[in-house]
Design a protein around this motif. Sequence first.
Motif, mmCIF file in Angstrom:
data_model
loop_
_atom_site.group_PDB
_atom_site.id
_atom_site.type_symbol
_atom_site.label_atom_id
_atom_site.label_comp_id
_atom_site.label_asym_id
_atom_site.label_seq_id
_atom_site.Cartn_x
_atom_site.Cartn_y
_atom_site.Cartn_z
ATOM 1 N N ALA A 88 0.821 -1.212 0.000
ATOM 2 C CA ALA A 88 0.000 0.000 0.000
ATOM 3 C C ALA A 88 0.852 1.257 0.000
ATOM 4 N N LEU A 89 1.950 1.235 0.758
ATOM 5 C CA LEU A 89 2.858 2.387 0.804
ATOM 6 C C LEU A 89 3.451 2.662 -0.576
ATOM 7 N N TYR A 90 3.930 1.602 -1.214
ATOM 8 C CA TYR A 90 4.515 1.783 -2.546
ATOM 9 C C TYR A 90 3.471 2.253 -3.549
ATOM 10 N N HIS A 91 2.324 1.618 -3.536
ATOM 11 C CA HIS A 91 1.259 1.968 -4.490
ATOM 12 C C HIS A 91 0.865 3.431 -4.371
ATOM 13 N N ALA A 92 0.642 3.892 -3.156
ATOM 14 C CA ALA A 92 0.176 5.268 -2.941
ATOM 15 C C ALA A 92 1.225 6.289 -3.358
ATOM 16 N N LEU A 93 2.467 6.111 -2.897
ATOM 17 C CA LEU A 93 3.500 7.105 -3.193
ATOM 18 C C LEU A 93 3.970 7.033 -4.639
ATOM 19 N N CYS A 94 3.921 5.856 -5.230
ATOM 20 C CA CYS A 94 4.258 5.732 -6.645
ATOM 21 C C CYS A 94 3.244 6.485 -7.497
ATOM 22 N N ARG A 95 1.967 6.321 -7.184
ATOM 23 C CA ARG A 95 0.913 7.004 -7.950
ATOM 24 C C ARG A 95 1.025 8.517 -7.819
ATOM 25 N N VAL A 96 1.374 8.979 -6.631
ATOM 26 C CA VAL A 96 1.432 10.425 -6.387
ATOM 27 C C VAL A 96 2.709 11.042 -6.947
ATOM 28 N N PHE A 97 3.861 10.409 -6.679
ATOM 29 C CA PHE A 97 5.147 11.000 -7.068
ATOM 30 C C PHE A 97 5.551 10.641 -8.501
ATOM 31 N N HIS A 98 5.352 9.378 -8.893
ATOM 32 C CA HIS A 98 5.832 8.939 -10.202
ATOM 33 C C HIS A 98 4.834 9.247 -11.319
ATOM 34 N N PHE A 99 3.551 9.026 -11.039
ATOM 35 C CA PHE A 99 2.528 9.254 -12.060
ATOM 36 C C PHE A 99 1.814 10.597 -11.891
ATOM 37 N N HIS A 100 2.154 11.325 -10.823
ATOM 38 C CA HIS A 100 1.636 12.678 -10.576
ATOM 39 C C HIS A 100 0.104 12.724 -10.571
ATOM 40 N N GLU A 101 -0.498 11.760 -9.903
ATOM 41 C CA GLU A 101 -1.954 11.738 -9.807
ATOM 42 C C GLU A 101 -2.425 12.694 -8.715
ATOM 43 N N ASP A 102 -3.591 13.257 -8.934
ATOM 44 C CA ASP A 102 -4.128 14.244 -7.998
ATOM 45 C C ASP A 102 -4.838 13.610 -6.805
ATOM 46 N N GLU A 103 -5.160 12.335 -6.923
ATOM 47 C CA GLU A 103 -5.887 11.665 -5.834
ATOM 48 C C GLU A 103 -5.025 11.631 -4.570
ATOM 49 N N GLY A 104 -5.653 11.773 -3.419
ATOM 50 C CA GLY A 104 -4.926 11.818 -2.158
ATOM 51 C C GLY A 104 -4.164 10.546 -1.865
ATOM 52 N N ALA A 105 -2.937 10.691 -1.366
ATOM 53 C CA ALA A 105 -2.079 9.542 -1.084
ATOM 54 C C ALA A 105 -2.661 8.654 0.015
ATOM 55 N N PHE A 106 -3.309 9.266 1.008
ATOM 56 C CA PHE A 106 -3.845 8.473 2.118
ATOM 57 C C PHE A 106 -5.027 7.612 1.666
ATOM 58 N N GLY A 107 -5.862 8.168 0.778
ATOM 59 C CA GLY A 107 -6.959 7.384 0.233
ATOM 60 C C GLY A 107 -6.451 6.220 -0.593
ATOM 61 N N LEU A 108 -5.428 6.459 -1.407
ATOM 62 C CA LEU A 108 -4.819 5.394 -2.204
ATOM 63 C C LEU A 108 -4.220 4.313 -1.300
ATOM 64 N N PHE A 109 -3.600 4.754 -0.220
ATOM 65 C CA PHE A 109 -2.970 3.815 0.712
ATOM 66 C C PHE A 109 -4.002 2.862 1.315
#
Length: 207
Positions: free
Chosen positions: A44-65
């Motif tokens: 979950a940690l990798y998925h959330a931060l990868c989506r936010v930092f690498h793919f620059h998604e606007d969705e909140g990191a905590f929700g993704l986590f």
Amino acid sequence: MNRIFSPDNLFFQSLARCVDVVGLSMLWLLLCFPVVTVGPATAALYHALCRVFHFHEDEGAFGLFFRSLKANLKQGILATLILAPFGVLLYFLHGIYTAAVVAEVSGSTMAYIYFLLLLIIPLGLVCWLFPLLGRFHFSLPDLFLTAFRLMVAHIPTTLALAALTVILYLIASWWLIFSFAAPGLWAVCAAPLLERAFARHIQREEE
């Protein structure tokens, strides 16, 4: 004046990313206390931060986590339970080798060095395994098999991931407060390496 206090301001964006890294790192540390949840928490940690930092998604990191944690909880726990006995065995072997070196047993130093080099294999496997779990859907056997194949196919990347893990661990051991950011920093730094390898294999599968 409005631009200074705008949430799109570079300062506030940077602050938000720092909150994501530290906040999710602390969540990860908390979820690691039961031990069996180390796997899904890492995924979950990798998925959330990868989506936010690498793919620059606007969705909140905590929700993704939390969504990733929920989706991968069962499989992540099973994967952790499979790996746990090997982790315990390696921990005790490390203690034995360390004691032998301290006691200055003949040949113990070289044996300890070889043991540390061999640790790259299980460490490298874990570095691939849980990010794969966070990013893709696999059956449990396919998850382990794919992680092993990627580890062998991308040896330079595996070595870089292992080195990154060891360096961050040593810094966190020496400077305890750094441990509140180290897990998230690992995910952020590992994402470009992992995603480049993932993209190659996705392209091959599509072809």
